[in-house]
Scaffold this motif. Structure first.
Motif, PDB file in Angstrom:
ATOM      1  N   PHE A  51       0.831  -1.203   0.000  1.00 46.28           N
ATOM      2  CA  PHE A  51       0.000   0.000   0.000  1.00 46.28           C
ATOM      3  C   PHE A  51       0.869   1.257   0.000  1.00 46.28           C
ATOM      4  O   PHE A  51       0.627   2.196  -0.764  1.00 46.28           O
ATOM      5  CB  PHE A  51      -0.923   0.017   1.227  1.00 46.28           C
ATOM      6  CG  PHE A  51      -1.683   1.312   1.387  1.00 46.28           C
ATOM      7  CD1 PHE A  51      -2.873   1.529   0.706  1.00 46.28           C
ATOM      8  CD2 PHE A  51      -1.195   2.342   2.198  1.00 46.28           C
ATOM      9  CE1 PHE A  51      -3.563   2.727   0.833  1.00 46.28           C
ATOM     10  CE2 PHE A  51      -1.875   3.546   2.324  1.00 46.28           C
ATOM     11  CZ  PHE A  51      -3.072   3.736   1.641  1.00 46.28           C
ATOM     12  N   GLU A  52       1.894   1.262   0.871  1.00 46.31           N
ATOM     13  CA  GLU A  52       2.731   2.458   1.009  1.00 46.31           C
ATOM     14  C   GLU A  52       3.459   2.775  -0.292  1.00 46.31           C
ATOM     15  O   GLU A  52       3.597   3.937  -0.677  1.00 46.31           O
ATOM     16  CB  GLU A  52       3.735   2.255   2.149  1.00 46.31           C
ATOM     17  CG  GLU A  52       4.474   3.516   2.567  1.00 46.31           C
ATOM     18  CD  GLU A  52       3.547   4.609   3.103  1.00 46.31           C
ATOM     19  OE1 GLU A  52       3.925   5.793   3.026  1.00 46.31           O
ATOM     20  OE2 GLU A  52       2.436   4.276   3.592  1.00 46.31           O
ATOM     21  N   ARG A  53       3.931   1.727  -1.003  1.00 44.60           N
ATOM     22  CA  ARG A  53       4.621   1.969  -2.285  1.00 44.60           C
ATOM     23  C   ARG A  53       3.684   2.614  -3.298  1.00 44.60           C
ATOM     24  O   ARG A  53       4.023   3.592  -3.957  1.00 44.60           O
ATOM     25  CB  ARG A  53       5.174   0.639  -2.832  1.00 44.60           C
ATOM     26  CG  ARG A  53       6.454   0.177  -2.178  1.00 44.60           C
ATOM     27  CD  ARG A  53       7.129  -0.923  -3.005  1.00 44.60           C
ATOM     28  NE  ARG A  53       6.270  -2.101  -3.189  1.00 44.60           N
ATOM     29  CZ  ARG A  53       6.184  -3.117  -2.321  1.00 44.60           C
ATOM     30  NH1 ARG A  53       6.927  -3.094  -1.213  1.00 44.60           N
ATOM     31  NH2 ARG A  53       5.399  -4.148  -2.571  1.00 44.60           N
ATOM     32  N   ALA A  54       2.478   2.058  -3.438  1.00 49.42           N
ATOM     33  CA  ALA A  54       1.527   2.610  -4.406  1.00 49.42           C
ATOM     34  C   ALA A  54       1.071   4.004  -3.995  1.00 49.42           C
ATOM     35  O   ALA A  54       0.919   4.905  -4.843  1.00 49.42           O
ATOM     36  CB  ALA A  54       0.324   1.682  -4.534  1.00 49.42           C
ATOM     37  N   TYR A  55       0.858   4.188  -2.694  1.00 45.88           N
ATOM     38  CA  TYR A  55       0.408   5.492  -2.181  1.00 45.88           C
ATOM     39  C   TYR A  55       1.468   6.574  -2.449  1.00 45.88           C
ATOM     40  O   TYR A  55       1.148   7.664  -2.922  1.00 45.88           O
ATOM     41  CB  TYR A  55       0.119   5.363  -0.688  1.00 45.88           C
ATOM     42  CG  TYR A  55      -0.225   6.654  -0.001  1.00 45.88           C
ATOM     43  CD1 TYR A  55      -1.511   7.194  -0.097  1.00 45.88           C
ATOM     44  CD2 TYR A  55       0.730   7.355   0.747  1.00 45.88           C
ATOM     45  CE1 TYR A  55      -1.835   8.380   0.532  1.00 45.88           C
ATOM     46  CE2 TYR A  55       0.414   8.547   1.372  1.00 45.88           C
ATOM     47  CZ  TYR A  55      -0.867   9.066   1.268  1.00 45.88           C
ATOM     48  OH  TYR A  55      -1.174  10.242   1.901  1.00 45.88           O
ATOM     49  N   GLN A  56       2.741   6.262  -2.134  1.00 48.18           N
ATOM     50  CA  GLN A  56       3.808   7.244  -2.353  1.00 48.18           C
ATOM     51  C   GLN A  56       4.026   7.516  -3.834  1.00 48.18           C
ATOM     52  O   GLN A  56       4.392   8.620  -4.224  1.00 48.18           O
ATOM     53  CB  GLN A  56       5.110   6.757  -1.697  1.00 48.18           C
ATOM     54  CG  GLN A  56       5.075   6.759  -0.183  1.00 48.18           C
ATOM     55  CD  GLN A  56       4.804   8.149   0.395  1.00 48.18           C
ATOM     56  OE1 GLN A  56       5.146   9.180  -0.211  1.00 48.18           O
ATOM     57  NE2 GLN A  56       4.185   8.177   1.583  1.00 48.18           N
ATOM     58  N   ASN A  57       3.793   6.489  -4.662  1.00 52.39           N
ATOM     59  CA  ASN A  57       3.865   6.695  -6.106  1.00 52.39           C
ATOM     60  C   ASN A  57       2.840   7.733  -6.541  1.00 52.39           C
ATOM     61  O   ASN A  57       3.117   8.614  -7.370  1.00 52.39           O
ATOM     62  CB  ASN A  57       3.620   5.364  -6.822  1.00 52.39           C
ATOM     63  CG  ASN A  57       3.769   5.489  -8.331  1.00 52.39           C
ATOM     64  OD1 ASN A  57       4.479   6.358  -8.824  1.00 52.39           O
ATOM     65  ND2 ASN A  57       3.083   4.627  -9.072  1.00 52.39           N
ATOM     66  N   GLY A  58       1.630   7.648  -5.957  1.00 48.67           N
ATOM     67  CA  GLY A  58       0.598   8.645  -6.249  1.00 48.67           C
ATOM     68  C   GLY A  58       0.986  10.032  -5.781  1.00 48.67           C
ATOM     69  O   GLY A  58       0.786  11.024  -6.491  1.00 48.67           O
ATOM     70  N   ARG A  59       1.581  10.116  -4.611  1.00 49.65           N
ATOM     71  CA  ARG A  59       1.972  11.434  -4.074  1.00 49.65           C
ATOM     72  C   ARG A  59       3.078  12.077  -4.897  1.00 49.65           C
ATOM     73  O   ARG A  59       3.185  13.312  -4.944  1.00 49.65           O
ATOM     74  CB  ARG A  59       2.407  11.305  -2.618  1.00 49.65           C
ATOM     75  CG  ARG A  59       1.288  10.924  -1.665  1.00 49.65           C
ATOM     76  CD  ARG A  59       1.471  11.475  -0.275  1.00 49.65           C
ATOM     77  NE  ARG A  59       1.385  12.922  -0.245  1.00 49.65           N
ATOM     78  CZ  ARG A  59       1.077  13.625   0.851  1.00 49.65           C
ATOM     79  NH1 ARG A  59       0.802  13.007   1.988  1.00 49.65           N
ATOM     80  NH2 ARG A  59       1.035  14.940   0.813  1.00 49.65           N
ATOM     81  N   SER A  60       3.873  11.276  -5.563  1.00 51.11           N
ATOM     82  CA  SER A  60       4.982  11.828  -6.352  1.00 51.11           C
ATOM     83  C   SER A  60       4.604  12.072  -7.815  1.00 51.11           C
ATOM     84  O   SER A  60       5.424  12.519  -8.610  1.00 51.11           O
ATOM     85  CB  SER A  60       6.191  10.894  -6.286  1.00 51.11           C
ATOM     86  OG  SER A  60       5.868   9.630  -6.863  1.00 51.11           O
TER      87      SER A  60
END
Length: 997
Positions: free
Chosen positions: A969-978
């Motif tokens: 989840f954190e990887r996909a979430y941070q990908n969205g934030r970037s």
């Protein structure tokens, strides 16, 4: 004068008044508003109108009290127009006001407009020729042409003009049915003279000519139609008309084959060999070849550098086998006097000097031989070329002429064919090499670059810049050819950057070309030198218009030139005829523009004369006056047409605002502030906020009232762009300034806008605090629009504090006021708010109907931000009903609208809904990515959410984490934030379609 005098009112062609056949003097009619009262009533079928309707038409910007004062003053003057000797205190027989209804006159009245409507309707019912002709005689011109800018005249003017054209067409049809073709043609020609783009009239004439064996007249009529449509509407004749035209062409004798004769006949004539292949003119070549076989005089017209000569060369090469007397090319560019034309033709034909005149020598040389004579570059000798053409065509029945000129020769039988610039890619076109290669300008530019770099190819790396060069140079072949010479010296990106001054860049002439075509500036200087002094003065002043303009704007720009009545219009028409200015249709109004290279040339001439700054200031002042006039109408019943009008002016508005920074800050601030609603609705908020950020620190000498207005508009722009701290700062400064000035209405406006900014941060107690203050002041000063805004914002505050019934009551009160005012944008917003309440209470059908009503209003307005909100609400509703395919379709529409509007406020909710759809359809990675985009967006604009909303979001995150695991989840979430917002759009629109499956 009798007790019941006969009142006659003329509205068609001009405004006229008479009593018992005694004309009211023009001097008496000079009080405009008093005359307007009479005109307005005369337009009504019963010659009466409620006083509120009179106020709305004539003084829409005033409150009721001020409007009634103005009405009474002008009634006093209008009555004395009609009864000059009326004593004070004596009741007038005219313009009586009883029970709030204003009546023009109870006695006998004749109004030519009303009589025209009656006759036209009766003629149509009875099919009576005499009635049709009587109606036509009565129509002396357009209705109230001197009041063309008055909104209240427009519907009747358009209706009367349309009915007049219909009357002419219907009468012509009746006459044709009865066999009176000559009279039918007369009325059809009358319709075309009134409106050259009336295709039905052209078609009827073409059919009559074809039926009576006048095929050439039919062909000329079709070409006249095509020229009018291309010039004024940018369109071609419709399929039916083209089908009739094709039938006419088939009735002509078949032209000889294009190949050379098989026998040993001696080749005659001379045509210069083209130095490069013809690119992108296949359709033009096909049509002009056909025309050349059916007319004796064809003129290729168009702007400097549009490719007239090159097309003529190709035509001449293709038809050399058709003419037993040869194809002869006569170059006139070097000729300076009309007397040199016939000797130049004689010399080309090999007619040597004898005692006879050149004309007789030419006639003897060509008599009895089918010959094509080509006159290249006629524009500087246009009268002499026309006279020579007439003499030769009359004397030599087998002679055909092909001319190139920046304006037609204007002789009987001539067909003028416009050589348009090459087709360029639309700014939103697919930029793949395969798609771009379909455009003529791209083909041309790439081919010319290959002359310098033989291995050059269009590819994904250079496609964007190739498209930009073609668009910036507007498909002008000469400009593209000269730009190609720089490839290898400059990168494509550097060429694009230098096109802001294309004249300076495009100076590398090519050897072998005509002298006046070796640089773009030389080609344009050639055209400029052919203009008369008044035409030059008009041309250079028009060059300050970055976009299109109306004839009224042209008149304003030349206010210092003291043109006589009609002189400016004639000069402007001459610029159109010589292809220095292009006509185009935008909505219902004819507008004009220059190709960008031509505009830059004109601007350089203006700069040389030292008139640039003064002309730009005049344009800025005019737009400020327009903005002041139009701003109140952006919230009325006719707001859509005013948004459309401003959109047509946007490029010029943008240009004068940026110019004002260095020269006229106070005027620029007023213009930017007055049009805040337009900037917001049409997606220009980010650009205008950047402008305010640059200008506001430089305002130490600006008056407090103007500064207060500017800070208010800047605060709205900052909020629209999600910069809330800046919004509160600007609006706080506006509020303080309004209070210092004692401006109660302005204070209410600032408080309302502070409430809206607080609403966006979910600070509902603060919303209520500002909104109730604004509402109280609005009710105090009697401003209904502000009162409705205050009620709406109080409703928002109450809903945010879970007082739903009270919120609904406030929304409905606000809706009633806005509906009465015709303020469609706010009505659309209230439908959304009421839809939200219905959805929360589970009334899904009611919610959907309300959202749909909001959507339709925003479509009518062309409000992309509003469309984004309405379509998202529908997407959210479908998602709640587990209709995920429909939800996804609506969400895509919403994202597209937000992208076009250029605003970020509200966009976070789209990504919230996207995450919900992806989660429910088993796409947890996409859900986590969308949540990351949403949170980054909210952080960047400082957006806050309510505690209830926060709780729902936390639940969604828990559910997605449970499926994916925390690390994934954190990887996909941070990908969205970037992910940047633009990249997020592309990801969704290009690769997320499987979410809906």
């Amino acid at each position: 004068m009798s007790s019941q005098p006969q009142l006659r009112i003329g509205l068609l062609g001009s405004f006229r008044l008479s009593l018992d056949d005694q004309t009211v003097s023009i001097q008496a009619l000079r009080r405009k508003k008093a005359s307007d009262v009479i005109k307005l009533l005369a337009l009504q079928p019963g010659l009466r109108l409620h006083q509120d309707q009179v106020l709305d038409a004539l003084w829409p910007e005033l409150d009721e009290k001020s409007g009634m004062n103005n009405l009474h003053q002008n009634l006093y003057h209008a009555r004395r127009m009609l009864e000059p000797g009326l004593s004070k205190g004596v009741r007038s027989r005219f313009l009586t006001l009883e029970h709030e209804v204003l009546v023009l006159y109870a006695g006998p009245v004749e109004v030519d407009y009303q009589e025209f409507l009656r006759l036209q309707a009766q003629a149509r019912r009875q099919g009576d020729l005499a009635l049709y002709e009587a109606a036509i005689r009565l129509y002396q011109g357009d209705l109230l042409p001197q009041d063309i800018y008055e909104d209240w005249t427009e519907p009747q003017r358009d209706e009367a003009r349309s009915l007049y054209l219909s009357t002419l067409l219907e009468l012509a049809q009746l006459l044709e049915q009865r066999g009176d073709l000559a009279q039918a043609c007369r009325f059809l020609e009358q319709a075309i003279a009134k409106e050259p783009t009336t295709e039905a009239a052209h078609l009827a004439l073409i059919q009559i000519y074809a039926r009576t064996g006048q095929q050439m007249e039919a062909i000329r009529q079709f070409q006249a139609l095509r020229e009018a449509l291309v010039r004024e509407l940018g369109e071609e004749p419709d399929e039916r008309t083209r089908a009739v035209y094709e039938q006419v062409l088939q009735q002509l004798p078949s032209p000889p084959e294009l190949s050379l004769p098989a026998g040993p006949a001696r080749a005659q004539g001379w045509v210069p060999v083209p130095l490069s292949p013809l690119i992108g003119r296949e359709a033009a070549l096909e049509e002009t070849l056909q025309l050349l076989s059916t007319t004796r005089c064809l003129t290729l017209t168009g702007a400097a550098g549009s490719g007239k000569t090159r097309l003529a060369q190709e035509l001449a090469t293709r038809v050399q086998g058709r003419y037993t007397g040869g194809v002869w090319w006569v170059e006139l560019a070097a000729m300076s006097e009309d007397q040199m034309i016939l000797p130049a033709i004689a010399q080309t034909l090999g007619v040597h000097a004898t005692s006879q005149t050149p004309l007789k020598g030419i006639i003897e040389r060509l008599r009895g031989h089918k010959t094509l004579l080509i006159l290249d570059n006629c524009e500087h000798l246009i009268d002499g070329c026309a006279e020579a053409a007439i003499q030769l065509l009359k004397s030599l029945p087998e002679l055909h002429l092909l001319a190139t000129s920046r304006e037609p020769l204007g002789i009987v039988g001539e067909i003028a064919w416009v050589v348009a610039p090459l087709e360029v890619p639309d700014p939103k076109a697919d930029l793949s090499p395969e798609n771009l290669n379909r455009f003529e300008a791209v083909q041309f530019l790439v081919e010319r670059i290959r002359q310098y770099r033989s291995n050059y190819r269009l590819n994904i790396q250079n496609a964007v810049h190739i498209a930009q060069i073609c668009r910036r140079l507007e498909g002008l072949p000469l400009a593209l050819e000269l730009a190609a010479t720089w490839v290898g010296v400059l990168s494509l990106e550097q060429i694009v950057a230098r096109l802001d001054n294309s004249l300076r860049l495009l100076t590398r002439g090519q050897r072998g070309g005509e002298r006046h075509h070796q640089t773009l500036e030389a080609a344009l200087q050639w055209s400029y030198n052919l203009l008369q002094e008044p035409e030059k003065n008009l041309f250079v002043r028009l060059a300050v218009c970055v976009g299109s303009w109306s004839l009224e704007a042209a008149e304003m720009l030349c206010a210092d030139q003291n043109f006589e009545m009609g002189e400016l219009a004639e000069c402007h028409a001459r610029l159109v005829r010589t292809s220095m200015v292009l006509p185009l249709e935008e909505g219902s109004q004819l507008r004009f523009r220059m190709l960008e290279p031509i505009r830059q040339f004109g601007l350089a001439q203006l700069e040389t004369q030292g008139l640039t700054e003064a002309t730009r200031k005049r344009l800025l002042e005019w737009y400020l006056a327009e903005a002041t006039r139009i701003a109140p109408k952006l919230t009325g019943a006719d707001q859509a047409q005013w948004y459309s009008y401003l959109s047509a002016e946007y490029e010029n508005l943008q240009a004068v605002l940026w110019w004002s920074q260095r020269a006229e800050i106070e005027l620029g601030l007023q213009l930017a502030a007055r049009l805040w609603r337009f900037w917001q609705v049409k997606g220009h908020a980010q650009e205008i906020l950047s402008w305010f950020k640059e200008v506001l620190p430089k305002t130490s000498r600006v008056s407090p009232a103007i500064l207060a207005e500017a800070y208010n508009a800047a605060g709205i722009m900052a909020r629209t762009c999600g910069q809330y701290a800046l919004s509160f700062d600007y609006l706080g400064q506006s509020l303080a300034a309004r209070r210092d000035l004692g401006d109660r209405r302005g204070e209410a406006i600032a408080l309302n806008n502070l409430a809206v900014s607080a609403r966006d941060q979910a600070d509902y107690p603060r919303v209520e605090y500002y909104a109730r203050q604004s509402l109280a002041i609005a009710q105090e000063v009697g401003d209904r629009n502000l009162e409705a805004l205050g009620l709406m914002n109080v409703g928002v505050a109450l809903r945010g504090q879970s007082q739903n019934e009270a919120a609904k009551a406030h929304f409905r009160l606000s809706l009633a006021i806005f509906s009465g005012l015709g303020e469609k944008r706010s009505v659309a917003a209230l439908h959304n708010y009421l839809g939200n309440l219905a959805q929360e209470q589970g009334y899904w059908q009611e919610a959907r109907q309300l959202y749909q009503q909001s959507l339709e209003l925003n479509q009518e307005l062309g409000d992309f931000w509003g469309l984004g909100i309405s379509t998202h609400n529908l997407a959210n509703l479908w998602c709640e009903q587990q209709e995920y395919t429909r939800a996804w379709e609506m969400l895509l529409q919403s994202l597209t609208h937000y992208r076009r509007a250029g605003v970020r406020h509200g966009l976070n909710e789209c990504f919230e809904t996207l995450a919900r759809i992806a989660h429910k359809r088993g796409r947890p990675e996409q859900a986590a990515w969308a949540l990351g985009v949403r949170d980054e967006l909210e952080a960047s604009i400082g957006l806050a959410v309510s505690s209830e909303q926060r709780s729902l979001r936390e639940q969604t995150v828990k559910e997605v984490v449970l499926i994916m695991g925390h690390s994934a989840f954190e990887r996909a979430y941070q990908n969205g934030r970037s992910t940047s917002l633009e990249h997020a759009y592309q990801e969704i629109l290009a690769g997320f379609s499987e979410v809906s499956n």
